[in-house]
Write a protein that holds these residues in place. Structure first.
Motif, PDB file in Angstrom:
ATOM      1  N   MET A  60      27.728  34.717  28.560  1.00 46.82           N
ATOM      2  CA  MET A  60      28.321  33.707  29.442  1.00 46.82           C
ATOM      3  C   MET A  60      29.663  34.174  29.977  1.00 46.82           C
ATOM      4  O   MET A  60      30.001  33.911  31.140  1.00 46.82           O
ATOM      5  CB  MET A  60      28.450  32.377  28.711  1.00 46.82           C
ATOM      6  CG  MET A  60      27.114  31.695  28.514  1.00 46.82           C
ATOM      7  SD  MET A  60      27.236  30.040  27.891  1.00 46.82           S
ATOM      8  CE  MET A  60      28.060  29.210  29.212  1.00 46.82           C
ATOM      9  N   PHE A  61      30.433  34.894  29.175  1.00 49.31           N
ATOM     10  CA  PHE A  61      31.690  35.465  29.647  1.00 49.31           C
ATOM     11  C   PHE A  61      31.435  36.492  30.747  1.00 49.31           C
ATOM     12  O   PHE A  61      32.144  36.530  31.755  1.00 49.31           O
ATOM     13  CB  PHE A  61      32.453  36.104  28.478  1.00 49.31           C
ATOM     14  CG  PHE A  61      33.724  36.760  28.875  1.00 49.31           C
ATOM     15  CD1 PHE A  61      34.818  36.008  29.263  1.00 49.31           C
ATOM     16  CD2 PHE A  61      33.822  38.142  28.885  1.00 49.31           C
ATOM     17  CE1 PHE A  61      36.005  36.623  29.648  1.00 49.31           C
ATOM     18  CE2 PHE A  61      34.994  38.770  29.253  1.00 49.31           C
ATOM     19  CZ  PHE A  61      36.100  38.007  29.643  1.00 49.31           C
ATOM     20  N   LEU A  62      30.408  37.301  30.572  1.00 47.57           N
ATOM     21  CA  LEU A  62      30.044  38.287  31.586  1.00 47.57           C
ATOM     22  C   LEU A  62      29.627  37.603  32.888  1.00 47.57           C
ATOM     23  O   LEU A  62      29.997  38.049  33.982  1.00 47.57           O
ATOM     24  CB  LEU A  62      28.924  39.179  31.063  1.00 47.57           C
ATOM     25  CG  LEU A  62      28.500  40.358  31.915  1.00 47.57           C
ATOM     26  CD1 LEU A  62      29.632  41.352  32.057  1.00 47.57           C
ATOM     27  CD2 LEU A  62      27.286  41.025  31.314  1.00 47.57           C
ATOM     28  N   LEU A  63      28.876  36.518  32.785  1.00 51.19           N
ATOM     29  CA  LEU A  63      28.477  35.766  33.975  1.00 51.19           C
ATOM     30  C   LEU A  63      29.670  35.103  34.643  1.00 51.19           C
ATOM     31  O   LEU A  63      29.719  34.997  35.872  1.00 51.19           O
ATOM     32  CB  LEU A  63      27.418  34.719  33.619  1.00 51.19           C
ATOM     33  CG  LEU A  63      26.064  35.259  33.197  1.00 51.19           C
ATOM     34  CD1 LEU A  63      25.193  34.136  32.657  1.00 51.19           C
ATOM     35  CD2 LEU A  63      25.386  35.964  34.348  1.00 51.19           C
ATOM     36  N   GLU A  68      28.928  34.184  38.643  1.00 55.36           N
ATOM     37  CA  GLU A  68      27.574  33.669  38.829  1.00 55.36           C
ATOM     38  C   GLU A  68      27.542  32.235  38.307  1.00 55.36           C
ATOM     39  O   GLU A  68      27.102  31.963  37.195  1.00 55.36           O
ATOM     40  CB  GLU A  68      26.552  34.535  38.087  1.00 55.36           C
ATOM     41  CG  GLU A  68      26.323  35.880  38.690  1.00 55.36           C
ATOM     42  CD  GLU A  68      25.568  35.800  40.018  1.00 55.36           C
ATOM     43  OE1 GLU A  68      24.828  34.828  40.219  1.00 55.36           O
ATOM     44  OE2 GLU A  68      25.753  36.710  40.823  1.00 55.36           O
ATOM     45  N   ILE A  69      28.009  31.316  39.126  1.00 54.74           N
ATOM     46  CA  ILE A  69      28.182  29.935  38.692  1.00 54.74           C
ATOM     47  C   ILE A  69      26.838  29.267  38.397  1.00 54.74           C
ATOM     48  O   ILE A  69      26.690  28.551  37.397  1.00 54.74           O
ATOM     49  CB  ILE A  69      28.977  29.135  39.746  1.00 54.74           C
ATOM     50  CG1 ILE A  69      30.353  29.762  39.961  1.00 54.74           C
ATOM     51  CG2 ILE A  69      29.098  27.669  39.352  1.00 54.74           C
ATOM     52  CD1 ILE A  69      31.210  29.789  38.720  1.00 54.74           C
ATOM     53  N   PHE A  70      25.834  29.487  39.247  1.00 54.42           N
ATOM     54  CA  PHE A  70      24.531  28.868  39.035  1.00 54.42           C
ATOM     55  C   PHE A  70      23.919  29.314  37.713  1.00 54.42           C
ATOM     56  O   PHE A  70      23.416  28.493  36.939  1.00 54.42           O
ATOM     57  CB  PHE A  70      23.591  29.208  40.201  1.00 54.42           C
ATOM     58  CG  PHE A  70      22.213  28.644  40.045  1.00 54.42           C
ATOM     59  CD1 PHE A  70      21.995  27.283  40.180  1.00 54.42           C
ATOM     60  CD2 PHE A  70      21.141  29.463  39.744  1.00 54.42           C
ATOM     61  CE1 PHE A  70      20.726  26.745  40.021  1.00 54.42           C
ATOM     62  CE2 PHE A  70      19.870  28.947  39.587  1.00 54.42           C
ATOM     63  CZ  PHE A  70      19.665  27.581  39.725  1.00 54.42           C
ATOM     64  N   THR A  71      23.982  30.581  37.427  1.00 54.71           N
ATOM     65  CA  THR A  71      23.429  31.113  36.181  1.00 54.71           C
ATOM     66  C   THR A  71      24.239  30.618  34.985  1.00 54.71           C
ATOM     67  O   THR A  71      23.671  30.330  33.926  1.00 54.71           O
ATOM     68  CB  THR A  71      23.417  32.651  36.223  1.00 54.71           C
ATOM     69  OG1 THR A  71      22.828  33.067  37.434  1.00 54.71           O
ATOM     70  CG2 THR A  71      22.645  33.220  35.071  1.00 54.71           C
ATOM     71  N   LEU A  72      25.534  30.502  35.171  1.00 53.36           N
ATOM     72  CA  LEU A  72      26.385  29.977  34.110  1.00 53.36           C
ATOM     73  C   LEU A  72      26.036  28.521  33.805  1.00 53.36           C
ATOM     74  O   LEU A  72      25.955  28.120  32.646  1.00 53.36           O
ATOM     75  CB  LEU A  72      27.849  30.103  34.527  1.00 53.36           C
ATOM     76  CG  LEU A  72      28.908  29.905  33.466  1.00 53.36           C
ATOM     77  CD1 LEU A  72      28.787  30.987  32.411  1.00 53.36           C
ATOM     78  CD2 LEU A  72      30.269  29.937  34.093  1.00 53.36           C
ATOM     79  N   ILE A  73      25.783  27.740  34.847  1.00 55.34           N
ATOM     80  CA  ILE A  73      25.400  26.336  34.658  1.00 55.34           C
ATOM     81  C   ILE A  73      24.039  26.242  33.966  1.00 55.34           C
ATOM     82  O   ILE A  73      23.813  25.348  33.143  1.00 55.34           O
ATOM     83  CB  ILE A  73      25.414  25.592  36.005  1.00 55.34           C
ATOM     84  CG1 ILE A  73      26.863  25.429  36.478  1.00 55.34           C
ATOM     85  CG2 ILE A  73      24.729  24.244  35.915  1.00 55.34           C
ATOM     86  CD1 ILE A  73      27.002  24.890  37.872  1.00 55.34           C
TER      87      ILE A  73
END
Length: 140
Positions: A60-63, A68-73
């Motif tokens: 999640m830190f890498l995202l 990459e907000i969508f992938t983080l969400i």
């Protein structure tokens, strides 16, 4: 180029997370068939859980760095579930009560749901990796 490398790292990390879920399923199957004792089972579950939380947090830190907000969400529900387990001290399985109630069923169900989520994430990250390769080749 950074995008391609970060997607490769995310794909590898999701592979590690799938391995953690499979290890949890194997541990539950081992305790049901009396291949390991409850103390070893609780130690395995705790180590697997710590590794899973650490790898998922790093991913999640890498995202977040990659923005990459969508992938983080998409990953927030699993992170929230990990926070819920930790805050309510449900991440620790007691070896005395492992056979009482629905502890094994809960562990198995958690591992299966996480495995399904990580499998879907794996294919989503493969798609993002492929899209970033196409974007990189079109720019150069």
């Amino acid at each position: 180029m950074w995008s391609i490398i970060s997607w490769v790292v995310c794909i590898l990390l999701v592979g590690v997370l799938m391995f953690c879920s499979i290890s949890m399923l194997v541990s539950v199957a081992d305790i049901k068939t009396n291949h390991i004792n409850p103390t070893d089972m609780t130690t395995r579950v705790y180590v697997i859980w710590i590794a899973e939380v650490a790898v998922h947090g790093f991913m999640m830190f890498l995202l977040l760095i990659q923005f990459e907000i969508f992938t983080l969400i998409l990953n927030l529900p699993v992170a929230g579930f990990h926070a819920y387990l930790y805050s309510n001290k449900k991440h620790v399985v007691e070896n005395i009560s492992i056979f009482q109630g629905t502890t094994l069923v809960d562990l198995r169900n958690r591992a299966l749901v996480k495995l399904a989520f990580y499998l879907l994430s794996f294919f989503f990250y493969l798609y993002c990796f492929y899209a970033s390769i196409l974007e990189y080749t079109q720019l150069n």
